[in-house]
Design a protein around this motif. Structure first.
Motif: not given
Length: 329
Positions: A116-117, A254-256, A314-322
């Motif tokens: 779905s995502f 991504v956070a949601g 996701v917090d760790l993934l944020y450092t890669v995406i942003d």
């Protein structure tokens, strides 16, 4: 490194707080699983104090100890993987009940949530990029399904595809008469066949939210100066859409998604109840009906671990995406 240690420290404190609440709340609630078990045994004859003491220890409690001693004992049991014995599934240990039901929920709810995502993000990206197209006009239709009560949508699909046309089975996780559980192609095919309709219901009811959120963020992102600069430099539209616009527009989604992925372990009680699916949501419902505190505590603990783990990931993934996150850290 400092940013990572701060994150890990925060999640460890949150985990400790969740485990503590998981211990105290059931003990502050009315009712007692030991009394429930004794009431069942009393129908067969008198119950001695020794019997009560034995059942209390079997279920992981000891009322003779002060509350704080019980708390430290509970922490030791959790760290040792001992979550007690289930009343609803007596004499099966809680860990075994969770081990039997959790894979069903992760397989159904988890895969459905991911599908779905991905579909919602992909379609929302195209709808925001091509505003006014037929795909953009489909967004209100998909959000309409999200506002429909889930059990009503599930019952309609069951009636249409399970009763009228008989395309899919009405209930269960697999064909218990024809196949045996295992990694055989027959069993896997039966699981996929029985899980198609519940999964389709989840996708239809949740894709609209992802699609609408991504579409609106794409529209907002496309008005930013760096998008205009990329267009002025003559970059290909596909690269602008994916590498510039979509990469920034997807961050709130991504956070949601992390929160949704964390609650996958909780399962959808309504989904599993309507389709009689043997997941952890059905086990939680049975635990509530039976006042099975040990099983409820075990399931809530697994839910807590999954939510915290998903958010940490996701917090760790944020450092890669942003990259801006790394700069602030």
């Amino acid at each position: 490194m400092r940013h990572l240690l701060q994150k890990l420290g925060f999640y460890l404190i949150a985990l400790w707080a969740a485990i503590s609440l998981n211990f105290f709340i059931p003990r502050w609630m009315p009712g007692n699983p030991v009394d429930i078990m004794l009431s069942k045994l009393a129908q067969r004859g008198p119950v001695t104090p020794e019997t009560r003491r034995a059942i209390e220890l079997l279920l992981g409690g000891d009322s003779s100890l002060p509350l704080w001693d019980q708390y430290w004992q509970y922490l030791g049991q959790v760290l040792g993987g001992d979550l007690g014995v289930s009343v609803a599934y007596f004499p099966t240990p809680v860990v075994q009940v969770i081990d039997q039901t959790l894979p069903w929920t992760i397989g159904l709810i988890g895969i459905s949530t991911v599908i779905s995502f991905l579909l919602g993000i992909g379609l929302g990206q195209l709808a925001g990029w091509k505003r006014g197209s037929w795909l953009d006009n489909v967004v209100p239709v998909t959000t309409m399904f999200q506002s429909v009560p889930y059990f009503w949508l599930a019952l309609i699909l069951l009636f249409a595809f399970g009763s009228v046309w008989q395309v899919f089975p009405l209930n269960g996780g697999y064909d218990v008469w024809e196949v045996s559980p295992g990694w055989s192609p027959e069993f896997i095919g039966s699981v996929l066949y029985y899980g198609t309709l519940p999964a389709l219901t989840i996708v239809i009811s949740s894709i609209g939210g992802w699609m609408l959120g991504m579409r609106n963020m794409m529209v907002s992102t496309l008005s930013e100066d760096y998008i205009v600069t990329a267009e002025a430099k003559g970059l290909k539209p596909r690269r602008i859409m994916t590498s510039y616009a979509a990469r920034n527009a997807v961050l709130p989604s991504v956070a949601g998604f992390a929160i949704s992925l964390g609650f996958v372990v909780a399962g959808s009680i309504v989904t599993e109840a309507v389709f009689s699916y043997p997941g952890i949501g059905s086990a939680l419902l049975q635990a509530v009906n039976s006042n099975d505190y040990a099983l409820m505590q075990g399931i809530f603990l697994v839910i807590t671990l999954s939510v915290l783990g998903a958010n940490l990931l996701v917090d760790l993934l944020y450092t890669v995406i942003d990259p801006r996150t790394r700069a602030r850290a």
